[in-house]
Scaffold this motif. Structure first.
Motif, short mmCIF file in Angstrom:
data_model
loop_
_atom_site.label_atom_id
_atom_site.label_comp_id
_atom_site.label_asym_id
_atom_site.label_seq_id
_atom_site.Cartn_x
_atom_site.Cartn_y
_atom_site.Cartn_z
N MET A 1 15.49 -9.84 6.76
CA MET A 1 14.58 -10.87 6.93
C MET A 1 13.18 -10.49 6.18
N ARG A 2 13.26 -11.07 4.96
CA ARG A 2 11.98 -10.70 4.36
C ARG A 2 11.19 -11.68 4.42
N ARG A 3 9.77 -11.13 4.46
CA ARG A 3 8.68 -12.00 4.88
C ARG A 3 7.84 -12.38 3.93
N SER A 4 7.30 -13.66 3.91
CA SER A 4 6.48 -14.27 2.79
C SER A 4 4.89 -14.20 3.48
N TRP A 5 4.05 -13.53 2.83
CA TRP A 5 2.56 -13.47 3.39
C TRP A 5 1.85 -14.33 2.23
N ALA A 6 1.26 -15.49 2.62
CA ALA A 6 0.29 -16.16 1.72
C ALA A 6 -1.16 -15.85 2.20
N ILE A 7 -1.50 -14.59 2.22
CA ILE A 7 -2.75 -14.41 2.68
C ILE A 7 -3.46 -13.57 1.52
N SER A 8 -3.82 -13.93 0.38
CA SER A 8 -4.18 -13.19 -0.58
C SER A 8 -5.40 -12.42 -0.13
N GLY A 9 -6.33 -13.03 0.41
CA GLY A 9 -7.63 -12.61 0.97
C GLY A 9 -7.32 -11.37 1.62
N SER A 10 -6.67 -11.45 2.65
CA SER A 10 -6.18 -10.46 3.58
C SER A 10 -5.50 -9.21 2.70
N LEU A 11 -4.77 -9.45 2.00
CA LEU A 11 -4.08 -8.38 1.11
C LEU A 11 -5.38 -7.51 0.43
N LEU A 12 -6.22 -8.32 -0.19
CA LEU A 12 -7.10 -7.87 -1.06
C LEU A 12 -8.07 -6.85 -0.13
N LEU A 13 -8.43 -7.37 1.31
CA LEU A 13 -9.03 -6.47 2.01
C LEU A 13 -8.09 -5.28 2.44
N ALA A 14 -6.88 -5.33 2.60
CA ALA A 14 -6.09 -4.17 3.03
C ALA A 14 -6.18 -3.22 1.97
N GLN A 262 10.25 8.78 -5.91
CA GLN A 262 11.07 7.75 -5.41
C GLN A 262 11.50 7.93 -4.01
N ASP A 263 10.72 8.41 -3.28
CA ASP A 263 10.90 8.74 -1.85
C ASP A 263 10.61 7.64 -0.97
N LEU A 264 9.59 6.97 -1.33
CA LEU A 264 9.10 5.71 -0.23
C LEU A 264 10.12 4.94 0.32
N ILE A 265 10.91 4.22 -0.62
CA ILE A 265 11.67 3.35 -0.20
C ILE A 265 13.01 4.00 0.57
N ASN A 283 17.67 -3.08 10.96
CA ASN A 283 18.20 -4.00 9.69
C ASN A 283 16.75 -4.78 9.43
N VAL A 284 15.75 -4.10 9.20
CA VAL A 284 14.63 -5.07 8.78
C VAL A 284 14.39 -4.55 7.08
N PRO A 285 14.80 -5.42 6.31
CA PRO A 285 14.57 -5.03 4.85
C PRO A 285 13.08 -4.94 4.52
N ILE A 286 12.83 -4.15 3.46
CA ILE A 286 11.54 -4.01 3.29
C ILE A 286 10.65 -5.28 2.64
N LEU A 288 8.48 -7.74 0.26
CA LEU A 288 8.02 -7.83 -0.99
C LEU A 288 6.61 -7.14 -1.30
N GLN A 289 5.74 -7.49 -0.22
CA GLN A 289 4.50 -6.86 -0.33
C GLN A 289 4.40 -5.26 -0.38
N LEU A 290 5.16 -4.78 0.59
CA LEU A 290 5.26 -3.32 0.89
C LEU A 290 6.19 -2.66 -0.39
N GLU A 291 7.00 -3.31 -0.80
CA GLU A 291 7.77 -2.84 -2.05
C GLU A 291 6.79 -2.68 -3.26
N GLU A 292 5.87 -3.75 -3.61
CA GLU A 292 5.09 -3.55 -4.61
C GLU A 292 4.11 -2.71 -4.32
N ALA A 293 3.71 -2.35 -3.01
CA ALA A 293 2.64 -1.50 -2.80
C ALA A 293 3.23 -0.03 -3.12
N PHE A 294 4.48 0.28 -2.85
CA PHE A 294 5.24 1.53 -3.03
C PHE A 294 5.31 1.57 -4.50
#
Length: 305
Positions: A1-14, A262-265, A283-286, A288-294
């Protein structure tokens, strides 16, 4: 269940909050207060949660385990390198959502290894590791319930865990939409879950991944479901003392070593995809945001070619 986060401002804050690019002090400059205390005691105190699977929880023997704790244990190894003590002991200290920040501020723990959101307000008081997970507030309701969103709970009862961003999100939404909610607080996620089980609340609001974890842990897939739009954006991090650049550098270095090896994923998959030591599977797939962060933490030569 991949999630889509359209919150660029929040991502920048994070990204700003979780950035830990400070350089480490050299040995000749001495150790920071936390590292000095660790070296003296030969012990690192890790704050853990009893019921925040798969981040931090107890196994069948009552031993603290979880994704966040495994990340913290990797940080302990790097601290050992920094203070020249490869045999540091670990003291596990129980914390709750309500007292975890004070535990850091009052030097009761060195690292908080739970499911803690890094936000601007908290960033004024404590420091956070690089991003380790992205979650958001949703609702758990009985399967037979007609509730699909928070507005369906108008005039009804909802339970939240005290001291969480979820509590703040529900209070803000209650005020914004004039829902007249009866907001019940409990000291721990497990107790919040039990309040819902006992029929004392119509819904339980917390981070979606924690709701899925509780449902899996209690094998209650036929009794409860997770529903509603995201009511908050919650980037997780390991929490520690603010204002210590040397400690910040150690934490950052740990994540970059894990990323470069290559240990994080695989570590993520161990706790979110594979069967947990307690028997359940999320069964919660990573995301896209977290995968890119890793991937951004990979400093290896191959990642830069």
């Amino acid at each position: 269940m991949r999630r889509s986060w359209a919150i660029s401002g929040s991502l920048l804050l994070a990204a700003c909050l979780l950035a830990t690019g400070a350089s480490a002090q050299t040995g000749s400059e001495g150790l920071s207060p936390t590292l000095s205390a660790i070296k003296k005691a030969h012990t690192v105190r890790l704050g853990y949660r009893e019921s925040s699977p798969p981040f931090s929880f107890l196994d069948q023997s009552g031993r603290p385990i979880g994704y966040s704790l495994e990340l913290c244990e990797a940080i302990v190894e790097e601290i050992g390198v920094e203070v020249d003590d490869p045999n540091l002991k670990i003291d596990y200290v129980k914390v709750t959502s309500d007292d975890r920040i004070d535990a850091v501020l009052q030097n009761k723990i060195d690292l908080e290894c739970g499911s803690t959101t890094a936000n601007a307000e908290r960033g004024k008081r404590v420091a956070f590791s690089p991003l380790m997970f992205v979650a958001g507030t949703k609702l758990m309701v009985p399967k037979a319930s007609n509730v699909q969103s928070l507005t369906d709970l108008k005039g009804k009862s909802i339970v939240v865990t005290k001291g969480t961003t979820n509590e703040q999100a529900i209070q803000a939404a209650d005020k914004k939409f004039s829902l007249g909610l009866n907001i019940i607080t409990s000291p721990d996620h497990e107790q919040s879950y039990q309040i819902l089980v006992d029929g004392k609340a119509d819904a339980f609001a917390t981070d979606d991944i924690l709701l899925f974890g509780l449902i899996a842990r209690h094998k209650s897939q036929n009794k409860f479901r997770v529903t509603g739009d995201y009511l908050s954006y919650d980037p997780y991090g390991i929490m520690f003392k603010r204002g210590e650049p040397q400690l910040t550098a150690v934490v950052d270095r740990t994540f970059r070593k894990l990323g470069s090896n290559q240990d994080l994923i695989p570590l993520y998959n161990k706790w979110f995809i594979a069967r947990l030591p307690t028997g359940e599977r999320l069964n919660v797939p990573i995301s896209l945001q977290l995968e890119e962060a890793f991937k951004s933490m990979d400093d290896s030569a191959s990642a830069n070619n």
